[in-house]
Design a protein around this motif. Structure first.
Motif, PDB file in Angstrom:
ATOM      1  N   ARG A 136       0.847  -1.189   0.000  1.00 35.38           N
ATOM      2  CA  ARG A 136       0.000   0.000   0.000  1.00 35.38           C
ATOM      3  C   ARG A 136       0.885   1.243   0.000  1.00 35.38           C
ATOM      4  NH1 ARG A 136      -3.952   2.334   4.310  1.00 35.38           N
ATOM      5  NH2 ARG A 136      -5.124   3.752   2.980  1.00 35.38           N
ATOM      6  N   PHE A 137       0.503   2.222  -0.812  1.00 36.02           N
ATOM      7  CA  PHE A 137       1.246   3.467  -0.939  1.00 36.02           C
ATOM      8  C   PHE A 137       0.328   4.643  -0.659  1.00 36.02           C
ATOM      9  CE2 PHE A 137       3.126   0.338  -3.714  1.00 36.02           C
ATOM     10  CZ  PHE A 137       4.477   0.453  -3.446  1.00 36.02           C
ATOM     11  N   THR A 138       0.755   5.533   0.223  1.00 38.00           N
ATOM     12  CA  THR A 138       0.008   6.759   0.486  1.00 38.00           C
ATOM     13  C   THR A 138       0.830   7.997   0.122  1.00 38.00           C
ATOM     14  OG1 THR A 138       0.727   6.711   2.791  1.00 38.00           O
ATOM     15  CG2 THR A 138      -1.426   5.741   2.296  1.00 38.00           C
ATOM     16  N   ASP A 139       2.111   7.809  -0.136  1.00 39.26           N
ATOM     17  CA  ASP A 139       2.986   8.909  -0.554  1.00 39.26           C
ATOM     18  C   ASP A 139       3.040   8.923  -2.083  1.00 39.26           C
ATOM     19  OD1 ASP A 139       5.202  10.445  -1.414  1.00 39.26           O
ATOM     20  OD2 ASP A 139       6.264  10.081   0.468  1.00 39.26           O
ATOM     21  N   PRO A 140       2.522   9.973  -2.715  1.00 41.76           N
ATOM     22  CA  PRO A 140       2.486  10.014  -4.186  1.00 41.76           C
ATOM     23  C   PRO A 140       3.863   9.890  -4.834  1.00 41.76           C
ATOM     24  CG  PRO A 140       1.140  11.779  -3.277  1.00 41.76           C
ATOM     25  CD  PRO A 140       1.881  11.156  -2.126  1.00 41.76           C
ATOM     26  N   ASP A 141       4.897  10.458  -4.227  1.00 43.97           N
ATOM     27  CA  ASP A 141       6.236  10.390  -4.810  1.00 43.97           C
ATOM     28  C   ASP A 141       6.789   8.968  -4.787  1.00 43.97           C
ATOM     29  OD1 ASP A 141       6.245  13.127  -5.348  1.00 43.97           O
ATOM     30  OD2 ASP A 141       7.076  13.604  -3.370  1.00 43.97           O
ATOM     31  N   VAL A 142       6.568   8.253  -3.692  1.00 45.08           N
ATOM     32  CA  VAL A 142       7.033   6.870  -3.601  1.00 45.08           C
ATOM     33  C   VAL A 142       6.291   6.005  -4.612  1.00 45.08           C
ATOM     34  CG1 VAL A 142       7.182   4.828  -2.109  1.00 45.08           C
ATOM     35  CG2 VAL A 142       7.727   7.086  -1.185  1.00 45.08           C
TER      36      VAL A 142
END
Length: 81
Positions: free
Chosen positions: A19-25
């Protein structure tokens, strides 16, 4: 740009979920996935709990994701009369 992304890697019966919540990552991972898919081979590094999980991409590696953004999740409330 999506702010909540769930990535699934592997077959339906034995996938890994990230799961990703950081747009850059997410954009860094997404870029690797698309590059590997376009080339038909490559590696995908996914940051996970302070380490990197590395997958070697081939056309047989299933990679799917679900993107949600803040706009689409607003206003989705349930009420009981």
């Amino acid at each position: 740009m999506a702010t909540d992304v769930t990535l699934y890697v592997g077959p339906e019966t034995a996938y890994r979920k990230f799961r990703f919540t950081d747009p850059d990552v997410w954009e860094a991972v997404r870029s690797q996935i698309l590059s590997a898919m376009n080339a038909g081979k490559g590696t995908i590094q996914i940051p996970w709990k302070g380490d990197n999980v590395v997958y070697v991409y081939s056309p047989y590696l299933m990679v799917t994701w679900v993107e949600k953004d803040a706009e689409s999740s607003r206003g989705l409330t349930s009420s009981t009369p």
